[in-house]
Design an enzyme around this catalytic site. Structure first.
Site, PDB file in Angstrom:
ATOM      1  N   ARG A  58       0.823  -1.218   0.000  1.00  0.00           N
ATOM      2  CA  ARG A  58       0.000   0.000   0.000  1.00  0.00           C
ATOM      3  C   ARG A  58       0.860   1.272   0.000  1.00  0.00           C
ATOM      4  NH1 ARG A  58      -3.618   2.548   4.513  1.00  0.00           N
ATOM      5  NH2 ARG A  58      -5.215   3.611   3.271  1.00  0.00           N
ATOM      6  N   HIS A  62       0.317   4.512  -2.480  1.00  0.00           N
ATOM      7  CA  HIS A  62       0.088   5.891  -2.031  1.00  0.00           C
ATOM      8  C   HIS A  62       1.231   6.819  -2.408  1.00  0.00           C
ATOM      9  CE1 HIS A  62      -3.409   5.260   1.023  1.00  0.00           C
ATOM     10  NE2 HIS A  62      -3.525   4.471  -0.015  1.00  0.00           N
ATOM     11  N   ASN A  90      -3.751   8.714   4.614  1.00  0.00           N
ATOM     12  CA  ASN A  90      -2.486   8.211   5.187  1.00  0.00           C
ATOM     13  C   ASN A  90      -2.437   8.252   6.714  1.00  0.00           C
ATOM     14  OD1 ASN A  90      -1.563   7.887   2.567  1.00  0.00           O
ATOM     15  ND2 ASN A  90      -0.439   9.839   2.530  1.00  0.00           N
ATOM     16  N   HIS A 189      -6.167  -5.995  -2.177  1.00  0.00           N
ATOM     17  CA  HIS A 189      -6.993  -6.134  -0.973  1.00  0.00           C
ATOM     18  C   HIS A 189      -7.242  -7.596  -0.612  1.00  0.00           C
ATOM     19  CE1 HIS A 189      -8.686  -1.724  -1.200  1.00  0.00           C
ATOM     20  NE2 HIS A 189      -7.390  -1.770  -0.956  1.00  0.00           N
TER      21      HIS A 189
HETATM   22  C1  HEM Z   1      -9.148   1.190  -5.915  1.00  0.00           C
HETATM   23  C2  HEM Z   1      -9.113   2.120  -5.010  1.00  0.00           C
HETATM   24  C3  HEM Z   1      -8.658   1.855  -3.607  1.00  0.00           C
HETATM   25  C4  HEM Z   1      -9.280   2.279  -2.479  1.00  0.00           C
HETATM   26  C5  HEM Z   1     -10.550   3.114  -2.416  1.00  0.00           C
HETATM   27  C6  HEM Z   1      -8.525   1.782  -1.362  1.00  0.00           C
HETATM   28  C7  HEM Z   1      -8.835   2.018  -0.041  1.00  0.00           C
HETATM   29  C8  HEM Z   1      -8.225   1.384   1.023  1.00  0.00           C
HETATM   30  C9  HEM Z   1      -8.617   1.555   2.405  1.00  0.00           C
HETATM   31  C10 HEM Z   1      -9.718   2.490   2.892  1.00  0.00           C
HETATM   32  C11 HEM Z   1      -7.847   0.742   3.147  1.00  0.00           C
HETATM   33  C12 HEM Z   1      -7.901   0.574   4.679  1.00  0.00           C
HETATM   34  C13 HEM Z   1      -7.128   1.702   5.316  1.00  0.00           C
HETATM   35  C14 HEM Z   1      -7.424   1.848   6.800  1.00  0.00           C
HETATM   36  O1  HEM Z   1      -8.571   1.645   7.201  1.00  0.00           O
HETATM   37  O2  HEM Z   1      -6.478   2.187   7.558  1.00  0.00           O
HETATM   38  C15 HEM Z   1      -6.944   0.066   2.261  1.00  0.00           C
HETATM   39  C16 HEM Z   1      -6.007  -0.849   2.657  1.00  0.00           C
HETATM   40  C17 HEM Z   1      -5.121  -1.449   1.791  1.00  0.00           C
HETATM   41  N1  HEM Z   1      -4.945  -1.143   0.453  1.00  0.00           N
HETATM   42 FE1  HEM Z   1      -6.223  -0.092  -0.691  1.00  0.00          FE
HETATM   43  N2  HEM Z   1      -7.469   1.052  -1.830  1.00  0.00           N
HETATM   44  C18 HEM Z   1      -7.506   1.081  -3.188  1.00  0.00           C
HETATM   45  C19 HEM Z   1      -6.572   0.519  -4.033  1.00  0.00           C
HETATM   46  C20 HEM Z   1      -5.428  -0.129  -3.619  1.00  0.00           C
HETATM   47  C21 HEM Z   1      -4.318  -0.477  -4.459  1.00  0.00           C
HETATM   48  C22 HEM Z   1      -4.209  -0.099  -5.936  1.00  0.00           C
HETATM   49  C23 HEM Z   1      -3.420  -1.134  -3.683  1.00  0.00           C
HETATM   50  C24 HEM Z   1      -2.075  -1.696  -4.060  1.00  0.00           C
HETATM   51  C25 HEM Z   1      -1.762  -2.100  -5.258  1.00  0.00           C
HETATM   52  C26 HEM Z   1      -3.980  -1.218  -2.361  1.00  0.00           C
HETATM   53  C27 HEM Z   1      -3.422  -1.879  -1.308  1.00  0.00           C
HETATM   54  C28 HEM Z   1      -3.953  -1.922  -0.033  1.00  0.00           C
HETATM   55  C29 HEM Z   1      -3.471  -2.809   1.010  1.00  0.00           C
HETATM   56  C30 HEM Z   1      -2.419  -3.892   0.838  1.00  0.00           C
HETATM   57  C31 HEM Z   1      -4.184  -2.491   2.169  1.00  0.00           C
HETATM   58  C32 HEM Z   1      -3.993  -3.096   3.564  1.00  0.00           C
HETATM   59  C33 HEM Z   1      -2.861  -2.331   4.253  1.00  0.00           C
HETATM   60  C34 HEM Z   1      -2.514  -2.790   5.658  1.00  0.00           C
HETATM   61  O3  HEM Z   1      -3.028  -3.786   6.157  1.00  0.00           O
HETATM   62  O4  HEM Z   1      -1.695  -2.083   6.284  1.00  0.00           O
HETATM   63  N3  HEM Z   1      -5.184  -0.569  -2.344  1.00  0.00           N
HETATM   64  N4  HEM Z   1      -7.189   0.492   0.965  1.00  0.00           N
END
Ligand code: HEM
Ligand SMILES: *[C@@H]1O[C@H](CO)[C@@H](O)[C@H](O)[C@H]1NC(C)=O
Ligand SMILES: *[C@@H]1O[C@H](CO)[C@@H](O)[C@H](O)[C@H]1NC(C)=O
Ligand SMILES: *[C@@H]1O[C@H](CO)[C@@H](O)[C@H](O)[C@H]1NC(C)=O
Ligand SMILES: *[C@@H]1O[C@H](CO)[C@@H](O)[C@H](O)[C@H]1NC(C)=O
Length: 318
Positions: A58, A62, A90, A189
């Protein structure tokens, strides 16, 4: 003479081109052990806590969505500088800064001033996916680090979980990424966790969520804003520390955790339904498309040649 000139000119063009483009062999002579050092450090961070692999993937996303993959997200705020770390997507959410610091220190000790923070983040993302059972790809290298960061672009460019499918497509196309890339990259995800504040509206207000699934999440995510905001749930309820295609299978039963996740599949001929269906039944297609999409994302607006710098400390400009 003519042939000499031609040859010289050809080299000249080649040199011009390589300074503007990334290359997989960028550190092969200047820091031959860079990649193996990053890989070992990522593996040990994941051995310590599997979720860190998700957090590192992630971090790269970002970074890339704000002025390109330039390490801008890593810059700390201070009395005269405000970076991206407190942007809404973030703040209290992005993790892994300390892992990048550890890697940077090890790499600086081997090859001072050679390996950029932006490249470390790109390689750490790939190594994380591999360590959690996902596909591998050859990371293109030679990114340089930004001298600036943008809080406002971090707030506007990083997609929010409240977005609908048309706004998700726009958010990615604004970065030069396709709808196919959007669906493939969202498969990240399949690993990691989200805070209650990110999925509360989806589990209480939406009707495109499996009611059994919604009820099971409500126990640890109270409906009132401010209550249990940081409580976590896995983005993939079946296997949140394994990089597989279960994220897509979950969408077929309306078990996407985020509103934005479920937007990729509505079961009613939605634009991206067929791609979700295909990934859910064939993880090798997902793995190939994910790898290609990560290469596309990793190329966004990179600084090369003599633009930017190679930071000594990822948290501040030199
Ligand atoms: C398509 C639009 C996307 C949205 C709206 C989105 C939104 C989010 C949100 C809201 C979270 C949880 C954050 C939290 O509650 O602290 C999250 C976690 C995550 N996102 Fe996305 N995301 C998107 C695309 C992506 C992309 C493109 C990647 C990587 C290629 C990605 C990788 C991740 C990962 C791996 C997590 C878990 C991180 C952790 O456990 O620390 N996301 N995302
Ligand atoms: C970021 O999080 C900290 C700690 O929770 C909080 O005090 C601060 O107000 C937040 N900053 C922004 C800009 O939301
Ligand atoms: C998506 O959301 C935007 C902004 O909230 C809204 O203007 C638009 O009508 C929505 N599109 C669809 C197809 O629901
Ligand atoms: C809700 O989820 C359960 C468990 O995965 C599944 O058996 C059921 O078919 C889902 N319901 C719908 C309407 O998709
Ligand atoms: C504040 O951070 C900026 C960006 O990293 C850096 O250029 C500047 O030197 C820092 N100022 C102090 C006082 O550390």
């Amino acid at each position: 003479m003519t042939s000499f000139k031609l040859q010289w000119c050809f080299l000249c063009v080649l040199i011009g081109a390589t300074s503007a483009q990334l290359s997989s062999t960028f550190y092969s002579s200047s820091c031959p052990n860079a990649l193996s050092t990053i890989q070992s450090a990522v593996q040990s961070a994941i051995n310590n806590e599997a979720r860190m692999g998700a957090s590192l993937v992630r971090l790269h996303f970002h970074d890339c969505f704000v002025n390109g993959c330039d390490g801008s997200i890593l810059l700390d705020d201070n009395s005269t500088f405000t970076g991206e770390k407190t942007a809404t997507p973030n703040n209290n959410s992005i993790r892994g800064y300390d892992v990048i610091d550890t890697i940077k220190t090890q790499v600086e000790n081997m090859c001072p001033g050679i390996v950029s923070c932006a490249d470390i983040v790109a390689v750490a993302a790939r190594d994380s996916v591999v360590a959690l059972g996902g596909p591998s790809w050859t990371v293109q290298l030679g990114r340089r680090d930004a001298l600036t960061a943008s809080l406002s672009l971090a707030n506007s460019n990083i997609p929010r979980p409240s977005l609908n499918i048309s706004d998700l497509i726009t958010s990615f196309s604004d970065q030069g990424l396709s709808t196919k890339d959007l669906v493939a990259l969202s498969g990240a995800h399949t690993i990691g966790q989200a805070r209650c504040t990110s999925f509360r509206a989806h589990i209480y207000n939406d009707n495109d969520i499996n009611s059994t699934f919604a009820t099971s999440l409500q126990g640890n995510c109270p409906s009132s804003v401010g209550s249990g905001d940081d409580n976590l749930a896995p983005l993939d309820k079946t296997s949140s520390t394994t990089f597989d295609n279960a994220y897509y299978t979950n969408l077929l039963t309306s078990e996407g955790l985020l509103h934005s996740d479920q937007q990729l599949f509505n079961g009613n001929g939605g634009t991206t339904d067929s791609q979700v269906q295909s990934y859910s039944s064939d993880s090798s297609t997902f793995f190939t498309d994910f790898s290609n999409a990560m290469l596309n994302m990793g190329n966004l607006n990179v600084l090369t040649g003599t633009t930017g710098e190679v930071r000594i400390n990822c948290r501040k400009t030199n």
